[in-house]
Scaffold this active site. Sequence first.
Site, short mmCIF file in Angstrom:
data_model
loop_
_atom_site.label_atom_id
_atom_site.label_comp_id
_atom_site.label_asym_id
_atom_site.label_seq_id
_atom_site.Cartn_x
_atom_site.Cartn_y
_atom_site.Cartn_z
N ASP A 123 21.18 69.69 35.03
CA ASP A 123 21.98 68.70 35.74
C ASP A 123 23.18 68.39 34.86
O ASP A 123 23.06 67.68 33.85
CB ASP A 123 21.12 67.45 36.00
CG ASP A 123 21.93 66.29 36.56
OD1 ASP A 123 23.17 66.39 36.61
OD2 ASP A 123 21.32 65.27 36.92
N CYS B 139 20.47 54.21 38.68
CA CYS B 139 19.72 55.27 39.40
C CYS B 139 18.72 55.95 38.47
O CYS B 139 18.58 57.18 38.49
CB CYS B 139 20.65 56.30 40.01
SG CYS B 139 21.68 55.62 41.28
N LYS C 249 33.26 63.12 39.27
CA LYS C 249 33.05 62.61 37.91
C LYS C 249 33.95 63.34 36.91
O LYS C 249 33.90 63.07 35.72
CB LYS C 249 31.59 62.79 37.50
CG LYS C 249 30.63 61.89 38.30
CD LYS C 249 29.23 62.03 37.80
CE LYS C 249 28.19 61.44 38.73
NZ LYS C 249 28.20 59.98 38.79
N HIS D 264 18.23 61.06 36.22
CA HIS D 264 18.80 60.31 37.34
C HIS D 264 17.90 60.54 38.55
O HIS D 264 17.24 61.57 38.65
CB HIS D 264 20.20 60.91 37.59
CG HIS D 264 21.04 60.17 38.59
ND1 HIS D 264 20.89 60.33 39.95
CD2 HIS D 264 22.08 59.31 38.43
CE1 HIS D 264 21.78 59.59 40.57
NE2 HIS D 264 22.53 58.96 39.68
N GLN E 273 26.84 64.73 33.98
CA GLN E 273 27.46 63.95 32.89
C GLN E 273 27.92 64.83 31.73
O GLN E 273 28.34 64.30 30.70
CB GLN E 273 26.48 62.89 32.37
CG GLN E 273 26.09 61.84 33.41
CD GLN E 273 27.26 60.99 33.90
OE1 GLN E 273 28.35 60.98 33.30
NE2 GLN E 273 27.06 60.30 35.00
#
Length: 404
Positions: A199, A363, A225, A122, A202
Amino acid sequence: MYDIQKIREDFPILQREVYKKPLVYLDNAATTQKPLCVLDAMREEYLNVNANVHRGVHYLSQQATDLHEAARETVRAFINARKIEEVVFTRGTTEAINLVAQTFCESQMKAGDEVLVTDMEHHSNIVPWQLQARKMGIVLKHASIDDEGCLEISNLKSQISERTKLISIAHVSNVLGTINPVKDIIKLAHERGIPVLVDGAQSAPHMKIDVQDLDCDFLAFSGHKMYGPTGIGVLYGKEEWLEKLPPYQGGGEMIDKVSWEKTTFERLPFKFEAGTPDYVATHGLATAIKYMESLGMENIEAHEQELTRYCMEQMRTIPNMRLFGEAPHKDAVVSFLVGDIHHLDMGTLLDRLGIAVRTGHHCAHPLMDRLGVAGTVRASFALYNTKEEIDALVAGIRRVSAMF
Ligand code: PLP
């Protein structure tokens, strides 16, 4: 027992209609809906507790501080960090990565040193490093992916040099859904003395993350999220790293003593938390985490894995379907195009059928370049989605395709 109908009642927004059609919300990778318990917890705090946290002697301030610090403990337990000192509240994944990019590059790197990311990142795991590259002359490298959307580990290994100072990598791709083997990557990085930032934007909503088991040096994720409020997120960092890094922003809360001659800084984690924190949002995030835990992270993961499998299977039956991201280990994200129908047309027409999907580059411009497309349509799932909603998506895609 995973009672999906009962779960959906916790999210009143799922009952609403758009264009007189039942809402099918499949844009969860962008943000998730919030259960009533999160909204109630935040309303209750504003109604009955609200006061600025830390250093307040009065009752409300102490109560708000207790809730805020209890939220930190909830996050610590959720990711199995060793200590609460390792849990820094940020505005989200983006700010967490920027925090590391700025402070790590400034204190641990010199011109010519390298940061290694991947082709599926991203923008928030690309641009913060590019800003430092521009400022300090560090080099940003990126490991390649194959046509299924899997990271090419041999390429990643070959890009590591004695100047690699950090590897920063998505746990799960927000476009391909690929679950990267971060534990293996961390192991091979550590064998070469390189720390790793994961990261988790997700992954944290979808699977149990144990930072001690992964042995990651940093982990970033966003509250919104994972059924929590916007504007709050987390940076986990190993204590030894956080101790080494300088403060990120200056202001109240992060100092020990300020004088014109010399200012000293607070202990961890407050050193990285300048200004009034969003203490209502931290309580909201903790409530969201407890909600997920009450359903069971394993149950959520199994449910979403089944939705993903079912969706991929159904999508393959649609003529001219092009799926992006066919990794064997994949989660909750299905990106596609049909024939030469523009992603915006597909998204707009699905919207008219009540189906909310995301269209565009997500993104991830470099990944779009790698895939050779300007954008895709993306359906992404959450703990409250159903197979019937996937059927509606598939029927919608067929209908839109027939129009072209
Ligand atoms: N990383 C990934 C993989 C993401 O999917 C996202 C958001 O979509 C981010 C980082 C940025 O998250 P936020 O905008 O909440 O900071």
